[in-house]
Design a protein around this motif. Structure first.
Motif, mmCIF file in Angstrom:
data_model
loop_
_atom_site.group_PDB
_atom_site.id
_atom_site.type_symbol
_atom_site.label_atom_id
_atom_site.label_comp_id
_atom_site.label_asym_id
_atom_site.label_seq_id
_atom_site.Cartn_x
_atom_site.Cartn_y
_atom_site.Cartn_z
ATOM 1 N N LEU A 62 0.829 -1.213 0.000
ATOM 2 C CA LEU A 62 0.000 0.000 0.000
ATOM 3 C C LEU A 62 0.864 1.264 0.000
ATOM 4 N N LEU A 63 1.949 1.229 0.779
ATOM 5 C CA LEU A 63 2.837 2.392 0.826
ATOM 6 C C LEU A 63 3.520 2.618 -0.525
ATOM 7 N N GLY A 64 3.946 1.548 -1.175
ATOM 8 C CA GLY A 64 4.560 1.680 -2.490
ATOM 9 C C GLY A 64 3.605 2.251 -3.515
ATOM 10 N N MET A 65 2.368 1.774 -3.501
ATOM 11 C CA MET A 65 1.362 2.289 -4.440
ATOM 12 C C MET A 65 1.034 3.740 -4.131
ATOM 13 N N ALA A 66 0.920 4.073 -2.841
ATOM 14 C CA ALA A 66 0.611 5.460 -2.464
ATOM 15 C C ALA A 66 1.736 6.402 -2.880
ATOM 16 N N LEU A 67 2.981 6.002 -2.650
ATOM 17 C CA LEU A 67 4.111 6.840 -3.058
ATOM 18 C C LEU A 67 4.175 7.001 -4.572
ATOM 19 N N THR A 68 3.878 5.936 -5.287
ATOM 20 C CA THR A 68 3.900 6.012 -6.745
ATOM 21 C C THR A 68 2.829 6.964 -7.266
ATOM 22 N N LEU A 69 1.616 6.822 -6.772
ATOM 23 C CA LEU A 69 0.533 7.708 -7.225
ATOM 24 C C LEU A 69 0.765 9.155 -6.794
ATOM 25 N N LEU A 70 1.248 9.350 -5.570
ATOM 26 C CA LEU A 70 1.550 10.699 -5.094
ATOM 27 C C LEU A 70 2.662 11.330 -5.938
ATOM 28 N N GLY A 71 3.681 10.554 -6.254
ATOM 29 C CA GLY A 71 4.779 11.061 -7.081
ATOM 30 C C GLY A 71 4.313 11.449 -8.471
#
Length: 106
Positions: A62-71
């Motif tokens: 979830l953190l990886g997906m959130a960082l990717t979308l936020l980036g």
């Protein structure tokens, strides 16, 4: 007085443009961190559009997906803001040049 107002606006827009570039850089760092985290920790990747993610319910996925979308969002927003502020700054510079021509003619 008009020239001072125009120059202050140009300086403010330069500052905003610099902040837009910093937002873009922050987005790129977040995007690369999210992609790296997702790829390293994933056993089997699935794809959401062109974003890789791990379908496990764990916090790392979830953190990886959130960082990717936020980036991706920050990079896109920074690019759009940089172009917008640059166009606005060019308009003010053109108006300032036209006022200098009018003063030279008088």
């Amino acid at each position: 007085m008009y020239k001072d107002y125009m120059r202050e606006n140009v300086e403010e827009l330069r500052h905003r443009e610099t902040l837009a570039f910093l937002i873009m850089i922050m987005g790129m760092i977040s995007l690369m961190g999210g992609l790296t985290m997702t790829i390293i920790l994933a056993n089997q990747l699935s794809w959401f559009l062109f974003f890789p993610y791990e379908p496990s319910p764990g916090p790392a996925g979830l953190l990886g997906m959130a960082l990717t979308l936020l980036g991706f969002a920050l990079t896109s927003a920074g690019f759009v803001l940089a172009v917008y502020y640059d166009r606005e700054k060019m308009w003010f510079l053109d108006q300032l040049r036209e006022s200098n021509v009018a003063v030279d003619i008088i």
